[in-house]
Design a protein around this motif. Structure first.
Motif, PDB file in Angstrom:
ATOM      1  N   ARG A 107      20.321   3.165 -65.174  1.00  8.39           N
ATOM      2  CA  ARG A 107      19.048   3.139 -65.892  1.00  8.39           C
ATOM      3  C   ARG A 107      17.887   2.928 -64.920  1.00  8.39           C
ATOM      4  O   ARG A 107      16.837   3.598 -65.008  1.00  8.39           O
ATOM      5  CB  ARG A 107      19.064   2.011 -66.932  1.00  8.39           C
ATOM      6  N   SER A 145      26.328  -2.933 -73.042  1.00  2.69           N
ATOM      7  CA  SER A 145      24.937  -2.781 -72.614  1.00  2.69           C
ATOM      8  C   SER A 145      24.162  -4.055 -72.946  1.00  2.69           C
ATOM      9  O   SER A 145      24.601  -4.860 -73.776  1.00  2.69           O
ATOM     10  CB  SER A 145      24.286  -1.590 -73.321  1.00  2.69           C
ATOM     11  N   ARG A 186      16.654  -2.235 -71.798  1.00  6.61           N
ATOM     12  CA  ARG A 186      17.633  -1.315 -72.362  1.00  6.61           C
ATOM     13  C   ARG A 186      17.135   0.104 -72.072  1.00  6.61           C
ATOM     14  O   ARG A 186      15.933   0.321 -71.868  1.00  6.61           O
ATOM     15  CB  ARG A 186      17.761  -1.531 -73.874  1.00  6.61           C
ATOM     16  N   PRO A 187      18.051   1.095 -72.026  1.00  7.00           N
ATOM     17  CA  PRO A 187      17.599   2.455 -71.721  1.00  7.00           C
ATOM     18  C   PRO A 187      16.490   2.919 -72.659  1.00  7.00           C
ATOM     19  O   PRO A 187      16.568   2.747 -73.870  1.00  7.00           O
ATOM     20  CB  PRO A 187      18.868   3.284 -71.890  1.00  7.00           C
ATOM     21  N   PRO A 245      18.095   8.624 -72.958  1.00  8.78           N
ATOM     22  CA  PRO A 245      19.523   8.749 -72.635  1.00  8.78           C
ATOM     23  C   PRO A 245      19.739   9.029 -71.146  1.00  8.78           C
ATOM     24  O   PRO A 245      18.998   9.800 -70.528  1.00  8.78           O
ATOM     25  CB  PRO A 245      19.974   9.933 -73.503  1.00  8.78           C
ATOM     26  N   THR A 299      27.168   1.731 -75.725  1.00 10.37           N
ATOM     27  CA  THR A 299      26.964   2.175 -74.343  1.00 10.37           C
ATOM     28  C   THR A 299      27.145   3.681 -74.226  1.00 10.37           C
ATOM     29  O   THR A 299      26.378   4.358 -73.523  1.00 10.37           O
ATOM     30  CB  THR A 299      27.936   1.452 -73.400  1.00 10.37           C
ATOM     31  N   PHE A 330      24.114   5.674 -75.138  1.00 12.32           N
ATOM     32  CA  PHE A 330      23.022   5.665 -74.170  1.00 12.32           C
ATOM     33  C   PHE A 330      23.173   6.753 -73.112  1.00 12.32           C
ATOM     34  O   PHE A 330      22.310   6.887 -72.233  1.00 12.32           O
ATOM     35  CB  PHE A 330      22.906   4.292 -73.497  1.00 12.32           C
ATOM     36  N   TRP A 379      24.425  -0.206 -83.872  1.00 11.72           N
ATOM     37  CA  TRP A 379      24.000   1.160 -83.550  1.00 11.72           C
ATOM     38  C   TRP A 379      24.074   2.077 -84.765  1.00 11.72           C
ATOM     39  O   TRP A 379      23.274   3.014 -84.897  1.00 11.72           O
ATOM     40  CB  TRP A 379      24.825   1.732 -82.394  1.00 11.72           C
TER      41      TRP A 379
END
Length: 549
Positions: free
Chosen positions: A169, A193, A206-207, A210, A234, A237, A517
């Motif tokens: 990331r 993550s 966090r990302p 993607p 994860t 992502f 998610w």
């Protein structure tokens, strides 16, 4: 009216809800594709072989790591074309850092000293789990790469994989000078993550789009240490066209892949493409099917302010299973704690001892949430602009067990109530949504909020989707409280099913459940989560948030 007039009338009404959904997803894709991963020039950096860097799991050392590498890769025809190097974690500790004597005895033959890339505070699987010491590991990784990079691939297990996912990331989003151009692909085993409410999550680490490098992600649904939904997050992502998911049955460890098994074959196909720089696309294996149309993060539209004069109507969807068997579980947990069979809650002492969750509070609060009734929401809304109504279950509906297929959850950090898994149940909940809403109608000026409690969240979600699909009504908000986090593939396969409905995920603070998610991908509208300390605050929290819309 002829067909031309009809088409003109429909056009005058603006885009349909499905057209809005497709437009939101197109925009989300465009935003997600703006970032490009900074690959190194060249390949096969170990004298024609692929140069690989391995980061191990928490509380082992290089001796154990070499065995783990062999277990995964030695039966692959590509192993002879790979040269592995291991990054020792920067913080040493005693092997007794592991809480279970069985693990201590297994590791003692490899030495009394083990190493950590970070430690989990206050404990593993906490909703606020933060990674103390990870900055030190970032520094060690960067120093190693400056001296020894670039590598073809990086591979990590558990904590090691979590460090690498963050490094990817940072390379893509922050253009970090010590990480960009340092690896071409990634292999992650059993890696989570940064959580929404962790220190990294709250800092925006966090990302933000993607990850766009070829990645294999592998885990077991029988993992003993963490909810498998964490590993699923994860995977999301990583851009769908860049990810290969390989499930295994080995629990919380890098898998021992036997010659001839299909898991090894798919890993080998990936490695061959990376070695030769041949075109590679994810396989059509069932391991990829659940996530192929999904990714995180989704682009988010701004929340719409409700019009003045809008009638706020809150629909409460209680838990149809009532107390489940949480009352019996609470008795067993209290007895186990008093008898010394379960440890009392404590925060980790970084790099000395791991933390323990408050299992008593977890079960007690789960019970209280499942027993909430519409009356609490009526009381919270008294004198306000929110009117409260609720669905009514039949006796047959109340007797149905939505979790009967998971009497023995695969993970200690997951309760059976966290999981609803079958296609049949997705079909059934759609029928329930139609039946429960037969006597409830809405006017154009109504702003419809829906709150689900416990297992009732699954039904609330079905009602919200039914309103969008059949009544062309996008709810003004969906609140899910202690919701199941593992839902049928057919339930989650359609991203932004709720268009841009704001979704709030509320979970009690002692819960160890995995990331939400499946709720996050349900909308291109605002999504957020927070914790609460007591079930007594839930109704007021929801009503106050609805009033603020």
């Amino acid at each position: 009216m002829d067909f031309d007039d009809l088409e003109e009338a429909e056009a005058a009404e603006g885009p349909t809800l499905e057209e809005r959904r497709e437009a939101l997803l197109r925009q989300a894709r465009v935003e997600g594709e703006r970032e490009r991963f900074p690959f190194p020039a060249g390949r096969n950096f170990a004298n024609g072989k692929m140069k690989m860097l391995f980061l191990y799991g928490g509380g082992v050392n290089q001796k154990v790591a070499k065995l783990q590498v062999g277990n995964v890769f030695k039966e692959s025809p590509m192993f002879k074309n790979m040269e592995f190097f291991i990054l020792e974690a920067p913080t040493d500790t005693a092997v007794t850092w592991h809480p279970h004597d069985s693990m201590v005895q297994q590791l003692r033959p490899f030495g009394e000293t083990v190493y950590l890339y970070f430690d989990r505070l206050p404990c593993a699987n906490s909703q606020t789990e933060s990674w103390v010491g990870i900055e030190r590991s970032f520094a060690a990784l960067k120093a190693h790469l400056r001296e020894h990079g670039p590598y073809d691939g990086v591979c990590g297990f558990d904590m090691g994989g979590e460090v690498l996912a963050q490094a990817a990331r940072m390379a893509q989003e922050e253009n970090d000078p010590d990480l960009k151009g340092m690896f071409r692909f990634m292999i992650l085993f059993t890696s989570g993550s940064a959580k929404h409410l962790s220190e990294l999550g709250l800092r925006g680490k966090r990302p933000q789009s993607p990850l766009r490098l070829p990645t294999v992600l592998s885990w077991s649904r029988k993992d003993e240490n963490h909810p498998y939904t964490w590993y699923e997050e994860t995977a999301l992502f990583v851009a769908p066209e860049c990810r290969e998911v390989i499930s295994h049955q080995c629990g919380h460890m890098p898998p021992k892949l036997a010659k001839g098994c299909e898991e090894l074959e798919r890993l080998t196909n990936f490695l061959e493409a990376m070695h030769t720089s041949s075109p590679w696309t994810p396989s059509d294996h069932a391991d990829n099917a659940w996530s192929s149309p999904l990714w995180l993060p989704l682009g988010r539209s701004e929340p719409l302010k409700l019009e003045l004069g809008a009638r706020r109507r809150l629909l409460v969807v209680t838990d149809p299973m009532g107390s489940h068997d949480f009352d019996l579980k609470l008795e067993r947990v209290l007895h186990a704690v008093s008898a010394g069979l379960l440890e009392k809650p404590r925060a980790a002492v970084p790099f000395k001892s791991v933390g323990c969750p408050d299992l008593t509070d977890d079960v007690r609060t789960s019970l209280e949430v499942c027993m909430l009734t519409p009356a609490e929401f009526v009381a919270a809304a008294s004198g306000s602009a929110v009117s409260v109504e609720s669905v009514t279950y039949s006796e047959k509906q109340r007797s149905y067990d939505w979790h009967s297929h998971c009497d023995q959850p695969p993970c200690l950090a997951m309760k059976r109530e966290d999981i609803i898994s079958t296609h049949r149940q997705e079909l059934l909940v759609r029928t329930w949504a139609d039946e429960l809403m037969q006597g409830i109608t809405f006017e154009d000026e109504d702003a419809v909020g829906i709150v689900g409690l416990g297992t009732g969240c699954f039904i609330a979600f079905a009602i919200a989707r039914m309103l969008v699909k059949d009544r062309k009504v996008v709810p003004a908000g969906l609140w899910v409280v202690d919701a199941p986090t593992s839902l049928p593939t057919e339930t989650t396969l359609r991203p932004a099913a709720l268009i841009d409905c704001p979704v709030r995920y509320l979970v009690h603070s002692s819960s160890q459940v995995g990331p939400p998610w499946c709720w996050e991908v349900s909308t291109c509208g605002p999504f957020s989560m927070s914790t609460f300390e007591s079930s007594r605050v839930v109704a007021k929290l929801v009503v106050d948030e609805f009033l603020a819309r």
